[in-house]
Motif scaffolding. Structure first.
Motif, PDB file in Angstrom:
ATOM      1  N   GLU A 181       0.823  -1.215   0.000  1.00  0.00           N
ATOM      2  CA  GLU A 181       0.000   0.000   0.000  1.00  0.00           C
ATOM      3  C   GLU A 181       0.857   1.264   0.000  1.00  0.00           C
ATOM      4  OE1 GLU A 181      -2.323  -0.847   3.475  1.00  0.00           O
ATOM      5  OE2 GLU A 181      -3.846  -1.954   2.327  1.00  0.00           O
ATOM      6  N   GLU A 182       1.959   1.234   0.736  1.00  0.00           N
ATOM      7  CA  GLU A 182       2.862   2.387   0.772  1.00  0.00           C
ATOM      8  C   GLU A 182       3.558   2.604  -0.571  1.00  0.00           C
ATOM      9  OE1 GLU A 182       5.339   1.417   4.102  1.00  0.00           O
ATOM     10  OE2 GLU A 182       3.910   2.250   5.555  1.00  0.00           O
ATOM     11  N   VAL A 183       3.968   1.509  -1.205  1.00  0.00           N
ATOM     12  CA  VAL A 183       4.599   1.616  -2.526  1.00  0.00           C
ATOM     13  C   VAL A 183       3.600   2.176  -3.536  1.00  0.00           C
ATOM     14  CG1 VAL A 183       5.600   0.307  -4.446  1.00  0.00           C
ATOM     15  CG2 VAL A 183       6.331  -0.154  -2.097  1.00  0.00           C
ATOM     16  N   ASN A 218       4.216  10.463  -6.068  1.00  0.00           N
ATOM     17  CA  ASN A 218       5.561  11.019  -6.133  1.00  0.00           C
ATOM     18  C   ASN A 218       6.356  10.706  -7.391  1.00  0.00           C
ATOM     19  OD1 ASN A 218       5.277  10.170  -2.850  1.00  0.00           O
ATOM     20  ND2 ASN A 218       5.649  12.291  -3.380  1.00  0.00           N
ATOM     21  N   ILE A 219       5.848   9.869  -8.261  1.00  0.00           N
ATOM     22  CA  ILE A 219       6.569   9.545  -9.484  1.00  0.00           C
ATOM     23  C   ILE A 219       6.033  10.415 -10.620  1.00  0.00           C
ATOM     24  CG2 ILE A 219       7.129   7.749 -11.188  1.00  0.00           C
ATOM     25  CD1 ILE A 219       8.400   7.296  -8.425  1.00  0.00           C
ATOM     26  N   VAL A 220       6.932  11.153 -11.253  1.00  0.00           N
ATOM     27  CA  VAL A 220       6.562  11.997 -12.385  1.00  0.00           C
ATOM     28  C   VAL A 220       7.484  11.634 -13.536  1.00  0.00           C
ATOM     29  CG1 VAL A 220       6.394  14.356 -13.249  1.00  0.00           C
ATOM     30  CG2 VAL A 220       5.814  13.871 -10.876  1.00  0.00           C
ATOM     31  N   GLN A 221       6.887  11.337 -14.672  1.00  0.00           N
ATOM     32  CA  GLN A 221       7.699  10.996 -15.833  1.00  0.00           C
ATOM     33  C   GLN A 221       7.987  12.248 -16.649  1.00  0.00           C
ATOM     34  OE1 GLN A 221       5.215   7.799 -17.518  1.00  0.00           O
ATOM     35  NE2 GLN A 221       7.098   6.620 -17.410  1.00  0.00           N
ATOM     36  N   ARG A 256       1.598  17.812  -4.878  1.00  0.00           N
ATOM     37  CA  ARG A 256       2.164  19.124  -5.168  1.00  0.00           C
ATOM     38  C   ARG A 256       2.349  19.856  -3.849  1.00  0.00           C
ATOM     39  NH1 ARG A 256      -1.687  17.787  -8.762  1.00  0.00           N
ATOM     40  NH2 ARG A 256      -1.263  17.980 -10.960  1.00  0.00           N
ATOM     41  N   GLY A 257       3.482  20.433  -3.691  1.00  0.00           N
ATOM     42  CA  GLY A 257       3.741  21.206  -2.480  1.00  0.00           C
ATOM     43  C   GLY A 257       4.189  22.594  -2.879  1.00  0.00           C
TER      44      GLY A 257
END
Length: 112
Positions: free
Chosen positions: A58-60, A67-70, A88-89
Motif C-alpha cells: 500500500e505504501e509503494v 511522487n513519481i513523475v515521468q 504538489r507542495g
C-alpha cells in the motif's frame, strides 16, 4: 488473503498511473509486482508477516501515485506528465537535515 488482493490491485493501478505511456517500464513494474506477491503467496493468513507485506504494498502504491513523475525530452526541454494524483507542495521552504529550515525569497535564501 482478504486484504492482499485489494493491495495487489491497488499496486497494479498505481503502476498504470505512474508509468502510463511507457510500456517498457510499465511491463517491468507489473512483472516486479507479480514476483513480489508470488514470493509471499505461501504465507498463511495468520502469519505475522502478512500485515507488514500488505502495508508495504500500500505504501509503494501511494508513492507511485503521488511522487513519481515521468519526463519526456522535447528538444532542449523536458515535458513532465503530472496527473491529478501527483503530490504538489509549495516551494516556500526547503528543509535540511537536522531540522534546519531555509526560507526561499525570490532569488535569495536566508535562515528563518
Amino acid at each position: 488473503m482478504t486484504m492482499a488482493l485489494p493491495a495487489y490491485r491497488g499496486l497494479l493501478r498505481a503502476a498504470s498511473i505512474a508509468f502510463r505511456g511507457d510500456e517498457r517500464v510499465l511491463s517491468a513494474a507489473r512483472s516486479s509486482i507479480r514476483e513480489g506477491f508470488r514470493a509471499n503467496a505461501s504465507l498463511e493468513p495468520t502469519n505475522p508477516e502478512v500485515p507488514g507485506a500488505i502495508k508495504h504494498a500500500e505504501e509503494v502504491a501511494a508513492i507511485l501515485r503521488q511522487n513519481i513523475v515521468q519526463g519526456k525530452k522535447d528538444g532542449e526541454r523536458y515535458k513532465l506528465r503530472i496527473h491529478e494524483e501527483t503530490e504538489r507542495g509549495d516551494n516556500d521552504t526547503v528543509k535540511f537535515p537536522g531540522g534546519q529550515t531555509v526560507k526561499i525569497d525570490g532569488k535569495k535564501c536566508s535562515d528563518r
